[in-house]
Design a protein around this motif. Structure first.
Motif, PDB file in Angstrom:
ATOM      1  N   SER A  43      20.994 110.337  68.746  1.00 23.83           N
ATOM      2  CA  SER A  43      21.960 110.451  69.337  1.00 23.83           C
ATOM      3  C   SER A  43      22.875 111.363  69.760  1.00 23.83           C
ATOM      4  O   SER A  43      24.114 112.096  70.484  1.00 23.83           O
ATOM      5  N   ALA A  44      23.426 112.183  68.583  1.00 22.58           N
ATOM      6  CA  ALA A  44      23.528 113.184  68.961  1.00 22.58           C
ATOM      7  C   ALA A  44      23.393 114.675  68.961  1.00 22.58           C
ATOM      8  O   ALA A  44      23.767 115.862  69.695  1.00 22.58           O
ATOM      9  N   ASP A  45      21.331 114.762  69.226  1.00 23.88           N
ATOM     10  CA  ASP A  45      21.094 116.144  69.842  1.00 23.88           C
ATOM     11  C   ASP A  45      19.289 115.918  70.142  1.00 23.88           C
ATOM     12  O   ASP A  45      19.011 115.261  69.045  1.00 23.88           O
ATOM     13  N   GLY A  46      18.738 116.951  70.598  1.00 22.75           N
ATOM     14  CA  GLY A  46      17.380 116.685  71.185  1.00 22.75           C
ATOM     15  C   GLY A  46      16.867 117.356  70.417  1.00 22.75           C
ATOM     16  O   GLY A  46      18.081 118.022  69.009  1.00 22.75           O
ATOM     17  N   VAL A  47      15.453 117.676  69.753  1.00 23.61           N
ATOM     18  CA  VAL A  47      14.574 118.370  69.185  1.00 23.61           C
ATOM     19  C   VAL A  47      14.144 118.952  69.704  1.00 23.61           C
ATOM     20  O   VAL A  47      13.180 118.500  70.393  1.00 23.61           O
ATOM     21  N   THR A  48      13.963 120.387  70.170  1.00 22.29           N
ATOM     22  CA  THR A  48      12.360 121.155  70.076  1.00 22.29           C
ATOM     23  C   THR A  48      11.592 121.429  69.409  1.00 22.29           C
ATOM     24  O   THR A  48      11.770 121.857  68.574  1.00 22.29           O
ATOM     25  N   ILE A  49      10.274 120.754  69.525  1.00 17.43           N
ATOM     26  CA  ILE A  49       8.790 121.030  68.595  1.00 17.43           C
ATOM     27  C   ILE A  49       8.614 122.147  68.740  1.00 17.43           C
ATOM     28  O   ILE A  49       8.204 121.887  70.234  1.00 17.43           O
ATOM     29  N   THR A  97      10.050 118.804  74.247  1.00 19.39           N
ATOM     30  CA  THR A  97      12.259 118.621  73.809  1.00 19.39           C
ATOM     31  C   THR A  97      11.512 117.004  73.591  1.00 19.39           C
ATOM     32  O   THR A  97      11.436 116.344  74.488  1.00 19.39           O
ATOM     33  N   VAL A  98      11.724 116.491  72.362  1.00 12.88           N
ATOM     34  CA  VAL A  98      12.324 115.192  72.319  1.00 12.88           C
ATOM     35  C   VAL A  98      14.333 115.411  72.953  1.00 12.88           C
ATOM     36  O   VAL A  98      15.340 115.493  72.371  1.00 12.88           O
ATOM     37  N   PRO A  99      14.247 114.304  74.039  1.00 20.12           N
ATOM     38  CA  PRO A  99      15.894 114.836  74.275  1.00 20.12           C
ATOM     39  C   PRO A  99      16.721 113.625  73.261  1.00 20.12           C
ATOM     40  O   PRO A  99      16.638 112.278  73.132  1.00 20.12           O
ATOM     41  N   LYS A 100      17.774 113.814  73.242  1.00 19.41           N
ATOM     42  CA  LYS A 100      19.367 113.047  72.494  1.00 19.41           C
ATOM     43  C   LYS A 100      19.372 111.483  72.151  1.00 19.41           C
ATOM     44  O   LYS A 100      19.121 111.571  74.242  1.00 19.41           O
TER      45      LYS A 100
END
Length: 199
Positions: A43-49, A97-100
């Motif tokens: 919940s703090a940050d999304g991740v770009t793969i 991107t996986v959203p937060k």
């Protein structure tokens, strides 16, 4: 006094997608989903793969070809044509991107060969690289994740029998049209897959 800050110890969690169970597949099938994984960002940050590594199953060399990764219906990276047992295949393409606080599903597809045998698991999510969307922290896979197993079923079986609608024996008038001579019922009895009649 200022608000307390909570640090996320894990920006990305990867797990087998429980919505997809063990697959019962037929030989000589194409573009079949053999694995599915849930990527969930904190919940703090999304991740770009940026990259994903998939290890093919222990019998992949004689079971599968044309391995590819799909993300939300879009192919990620390039299709791997031929495979060997336990081969590690790396995929890289347009970043996603996986959203937060959200979950993105990553699916693995392949063609099933004529000499296929059961694999459990059929694929393993064995590596990835990415970065936090706002933190820019490096993100990697904590540990390999086993995907779904596949069971290779036999060929479909078709039973052909006379249907109860077959008319009783009778004499027909010469030159008459549209007369029903016989009725047949086609039944697939193996419960493997649908059968398409072409001739």
């Amino acid at each position: 006094s200022g608000s307390a800050l909570t640090l996320s110890t894990s920006q990305l969690t990867v797990a087998k997608n429980t919505a997809l169970g063990t697959q019962n597949l037929s030989k000589n099938s194409t573009n079949i989903k053999i694995g599915s994984y849930a990527f969930t960002a904190s919940s703090a940050d999304g991740v770009t793969i940026s990259t994903i590594s998939v290890t093919a199953g222990a019998a992949a060399g004689t079971s599968f070809q044309n391995l590819k990764v799909m993300v939300s219906g879009t192919q990620f990276g390039v299709t791997q044509g031929t495979l060997s047992n336990n081969q590690v295949v790396s995929f890289s393409g347009a970043q996603f991107t996986v959203p937060k606080g959200g979950t993105t599903y990553v699916d693995v597809y392949a063609d099933v060969l004529s000499g296929a045998s059961s694999n459990d698991p059929a694929s393993i999510l064995s590596g990835l690289s990415g970065t936090g969307v706002t933190s820019y922290n490096s993100v990697s896979l904590a540990s390999a994740v086993n995907g779904q197993g596949v069971t290779i079923a036999g060929q479909p079986t078709l039973l052909v029998a006379s249907d109860s609608a077959t008319p009783a024996a009778s004499q027909l008038v010469m030159g008459s049209t549209g007369q029903v001579l016989a009725a047949f019922r086609f039944t697939e009895t193996s419960n493997v897959e649908n059968v398409k009649i072409t001739d």
